[in-house]
Design an enzyme around this catalytic site. Structure first.
Site, PDB file in Angstrom:
ATOM      1  N   HIS A 139      30.489 -46.541  54.964  1.00 22.80           N
ATOM      2  CA  HIS A 139      30.730 -45.472  55.937  1.00 22.80           C
ATOM      3  C   HIS A 139      31.235 -44.188  55.261  1.00 22.80           C
ATOM      4  O   HIS A 139      30.612 -43.126  55.358  1.00 22.80           O
ATOM      5  CB  HIS A 139      31.794 -45.907  56.959  1.00 22.80           C
ATOM      6  CG  HIS A 139      31.449 -47.129  57.734  1.00 22.80           C
ATOM      7  ND1 HIS A 139      30.557 -47.129  58.783  1.00 22.80           N
ATOM      8  CD2 HIS A 139      31.907 -48.407  57.633  1.00 22.80           C
ATOM      9  CE1 HIS A 139      30.470 -48.345  59.301  1.00 22.80           C
ATOM     10  NE2 HIS A 139      31.284 -49.139  58.617  1.00 22.80           N
TER      11      HIS A 139
HETATM   12  C1  BDR Z   1      35.616 -46.149  59.643  1.00 26.17           C
HETATM   13  O1  BDR Z   1      36.725 -46.999  59.962  1.00 26.17           O
HETATM   14  C2  BDR Z   1      37.382 -47.429  58.811  1.00 26.17           C
HETATM   15  O2  BDR Z   1      37.563 -48.820  58.818  1.00 26.17           O
HETATM   16  C3  BDR Z   1      36.540 -47.029  57.642  1.00 26.17           C
HETATM   17  O3  BDR Z   1      37.354 -46.654  56.547  1.00 26.17           O
HETATM   18  C4  BDR Z   1      35.716 -45.872  58.166  1.00 26.17           C
HETATM   19  O4  BDR Z   1      36.386 -44.645  57.960  1.00 26.17           O
HETATM   20  C5  BDR Z   1      34.332 -46.820  60.098  1.00 26.17           C
HETATM   21  O5  BDR Z   1      34.316 -47.014  61.490  1.00 26.17           O
END
Ligand code: BDR
Ligand code: CA
Length: 318
Positions: A238
């Site tokens: 992500h």
């Molecule tokens: C986001 O949520 C966090 O767990 C990750 O670091 C990312 O920024 C994904 O939904």
């Protein structure tokens, strides 16, 4: 590009910092920590650990300890008790600075109007607080890239919301309605495409050096979590994708939408709302989510092979 990073490391946050460290056109001017994957003080320690490993010299400010209007919830079940998949290791050498992340953001934006890009990789609490401190923040920043939300895709932490927006829906809504003229939202619509599979993970495992060794420890933990869900070995990058899109916008295609965040839904708190009707008619409703707000650029399709190649090249840097 001169960047202020707001982050909650977090395994994929750490990988995003490692990605940025390898880019010649990226300069991290300052870092703010935020609650999210782990509590904010630990996120600051982890940010220090990672920037020290990759040789970035930037101040780290501790950010908001809790969301604007709900109790703190963290995600160690994804990122491990130390936030870095059990690989945090020794304490960092450096210490956080004394001002808060929101104060740091406002001070730097005022000092260099129109120059700085904000990359927000966690819940938007610090950014919302900064807007409350300085309502002209949208005019002072050059651009903003946010990892968060799920506009047309399903959520991850709930069926409707991504973790970052779910961890502070009020902050996310405030930021989306603050009038940032150049805001790119890299939500799950885009990041769920950024899956590193078995072949890529195996190739990264062969890379030499301390950075690659650290990255491989993170990826091993992260792939362990995701592989259980996917049924095959892999993980979703992500935050690194948001960092890559910031530097190389052609990695994605976009759609302009005015957005709001659901704050009161029984099941849907934290969901991103937008009017996506092909022909809008307000005959039956009195208000439309996002109406009147400055549209944001929502990342949609991603050139995944190009992104994974860029990520691989970044982890090759020793
Ligand atoms: C986001 O949520 C966090 O767990 C990750 O670091 C990312 O920024 C994904 O939904
Ligand atoms: Ca994050």
């Amino acid at each position: 590009m001169r960047i202020i990073l707001d982050t909650d490391p977090g395994v994929d946050d750490a990988l995003a910092i490692m990605y940025l460290a390898a880019q010649e056109d990226a300069e991290i001017v300052a870092v703010g920590s935020v609650h999210g994957n782990v509590p904010s003080p630990l996120a600051a320690q982890n940010a220090l650990r990672v920037i020290e490993l990759v040789g970035i010299d930037a101040p780290v400010a501790v950010g908001a300890a809790r969301p604007l209007a709900q109790p703190l919830q963290t995600a160690e079940f994804v990122h491990g008790a130390d936030g870095l998949g059990g690989r945090a290791g020794a304490a960092p050498r450096g210490k956080p600075v004394s001002e808060s992340a929101a104060e740091q953001l406002v001070r730097l934006a005022r000092a260099e109007p129109g120059e700085l890009t904000l990359l927000a990789l966690g819940p938007l609490t610090n950014i919302a607080l900064a807007v409350l401190l300085e309502p002209d923040l949208p005019k002072l920043l050059r651009s903003v890239v946010v990892m968060g939300g799920a506009v047309s895709a399903p959520g991850n932490i709930t069926p409707y919301a991504d973790a970052n927006f779910f961890h502070d829906p009020e902050a996310a809504d405030l930021v989306l309605g603050a009038g940032f003229g150049d805001l790119t939202l890299v939500g799950l619509d885009a990041t769920e495409q950024a899956r590193a599979g078995d072949e890529w993970l195996t190739a990264v495992r062969t890379l030499p050096g301390a950075r690659a060794e650290f990255a491989n420890g993170l990826l091993e933990h992260y792939a362990g979590f995701y592989s259980q869900m996917f049924g095959t070995r892999g993980c979703t990058l992500h935050d690194p994708l948001a960092a890559a899109i910031m530097l190389d916008p052609k990695l994605a295609t976009y759609r302009e939408l005015s957005l709001a965040v659901e704050l009161t839904g029984t099941h849907t708190r934290g969901q991103v709302l937008s009017d996506q009707r092909p022909i809008a008619s307000d005959a039956y409703i009195t208000s439309t989510a996002g109406a009147g707000r400055v549209p944001v650029r929502v990342a949609e399709t991603v050139d995944v092979p190009r992104f994974l190649e860029q990520m691989y090249e970044a982890l090759k840097v020793s």
